[in-house]
Design an enzyme around this catalytic site. Structure first.
Site: not given
Length: 507
Positions: A144, A421
């Site tokens: 990613r 996150d």
């Protein structure tokens, strides 16, 4: 150490930036223009033909047909090895939300990926433990890169920062695409934070050029798109269509999706903990995602189980694992082809649930959700719920702790037995901003004000200091974290992304 920034690799990224950087800038401006217009979100009339036509994405490569368990985490060296040894089918190597973009992290992540692809990665910990890859099959690697909105100031092209997305993609693809092919796999990516099919078209053009430049057949790259913004939820068909030669699926990125709702929908969200995936507007989003993917021959990937098992408290484990199991059972029953976990100990739970539904099948793409009928109203009708002092405290505490961790270089922070996150920090700080703007009254009867937020900051920081000790608190970056937290919660206008001003505070 492997040299990542070779002259050839640098030139490859420079070329990508010169060819595509201008379009990326234009598309970011288009996002701002759309929000400023005040037009309500809806399915695009100009792309109705794409939604109604019969077409399918390219068939998946062999090592992306079974994705029943995907483990996500940063490309930190030890965590890379643990993820690859976890027994998951896919490792989402996260250069984005779980990674602080210190330049040292960016380069080390590329080195770790280089060695992971070649199965040479190992790590000797300070405590003497040795980490190495297991023998036998390992998860398929899917990388990613950072979103279109972020710059990489350490990589200048013609006197300006390159797009971080092109740096992350370009370095990984240049060094590993051919090697992955030789090993029977390929260069696979998760694409974050997109808001329109035009942004997907840009990625598709980047893919075609990159493949041509290195003599790799078009269609070798495969991409799964995170539907984690509400504008993208209205363009799922179109996004898959633009990427159809390279598309593998869509993912339900739940926390960033809620953050995007705050940015784009006038309704006020209740406590983030009360907005579960069973809320009607969240059900509409996920069911539309499954139906869209399966109609187009693409995989529908579920959201992340962020729980971190505790080896000290079996009671916490029992309650949390029951919630994880319930979440995965709902996803599997709805037709998802797999789901995310954040910790290796959750892999068996997720695998067991999907094994029971899938049996010997690698996925359930053949299951068409013809019963799904989702209109714009269903996606936009926000479910009312509680707005509590406890919810406000959680947002303050998580926001402060995560930002402090991020500033120190750790983008995946364990807080209250959850792997937090950037997405969870975004929902925390943006919800406080929203409650301030709307003058929300909490269950205590007290109105949310800047003074109340500051008072709770004082109290929550005192709790943190007591828990970790004076020395650790002083050695941290809590003062910087508080200043940044207030900057992105108390401002008159909502700062678009927390990571934009945060990036100014790191090397």
């Amino acid at each position: 150490m492997i040299e990542v920034l070779t002259p050839e690799a640098r030139q490859f990224v420079v070329d990508l930036q010169r060819r595509f950087g201008g379009r990326r800038t234009e598309l970011l401006a288009r996002r701002a223009q759309r929000r400023a217009s005040g037009r309500p979100l809806d399915f695009l009339p100009e792309t109705r033909q794409v939604r109604e036509a019969e077409w399918r994405v390219a068939p998946a490569p062999a090592d992306l047909t079974d994705r029943r368990v995907e483990i996500t985490g940063p490309t930190e060296r030890k965590m890379t090895i643990n993820a690859l040894n976890s027994g998951a089918k896919v490792w989402l190597a996260d250069l984005e939300d779980a990674n602080t973009p210190h330049w040292s992290n960016v380069i080390a992540g590329q080195v770790n990926l280089y060695e992971a692809v070649r199965r040479t990665i190992s790590y000797d910990a300070p405590d003497g433990r040795h980490y190495a890859l297991n023998d036998g099959p390992l998860p398929t690697i899917v990388v990613r890169p950072r979103g279109w909105h972020l710059d990489e100031r350490h990589f200048q092209v013609d006197g300006a920062p390159a797009a971080a997305a092109l740096v992350d993609f370009g370095l990984y693809f240049f060094h590993n695409a051919r090697e992955q092919l030789n090993r029977g796999s390929g260069p696979y990516f998760y694409l974050p934070k997109m808001e329109s099919h035009l942004e997907a078209r840009l990625w598709n053009d980047v893919f075609n050029h990159a493949q041509d430049a290195l003599g790799i057949p078009r269609g070798t790259i495969r991409a799964t798109v995170l539907i984690e913004t509400i504008p993208a939820a209205f363009e799922m068909d179109e996004i898959l269509y633009e990427l159809r030669e390279h598309a593998s699926g869509l993912n339900a990125g739940r926390w960033d999706y809620l953050f995007s709702i705050i940015k784009n929908v006038p309704a006020v969200l209740p406590d983030r903990g009360s907005v579960t995936m069973t809320a009607p507007f969240m059900r509409a989003y996920t069911e539309l995602l499954v139906a869209t993917c399966h109609r187009r021959g693409a995989f529908a990937m579920g959201g992340m189980a962020a729980f971190i098992p505790s080896r000290r408290d079996p009671e916490i484990n029992e309650v949390a694992l029951a919630k994880v199991r319930e979440d995965k059972e709902r996803e599997a029953a709805d037709g998802f082809d797999g789901s995310w976990v954040a910790h290796p100990d959750l892999v068996p739970v997720c695998r067991e649930v999907f094994d029971r539904v899938l049996g010997d099948r690698p996925n359930q793409v053949e299951r068409q959700r013809d019963d799904v009928r989702v209109d714009a109203a269903a996606l936009l009708e926000i479910t009312p719920g509680p707005m509590t002092e406890a919810g406000l405290r959680t947002n303050v505490s998580v926001g402060l702790q995560y930002i402090e961790s991020w500033l120190r270089g750790n983008g995946a922070a364990a807080i209250n037995n959850l792997m937090e996150d950037a997405a969870t920090a975004e929902i925390s700080r943006s919800q406080i901003w929203q409650w301030l703007r709307h003058g929300v009254r909490l269950d205590t009867g007290e109105q949310v004000t800047a003074d109340l937020v500051r008072r709770i900051e004082d109290e929550e920081l005192a709790k943190i200091r007591e828990r970790i000790g004076d020395a650790a608190f002083a050695a941290g970056r809590f003062d910087d974290a508080r200043k940044l937290f207030e900057r992105v919660t108390l401002a008159d206008e909502l700062v678009e992304f927390l990571t934009l001003p945060a990036y100014e505070l790191i090397d």
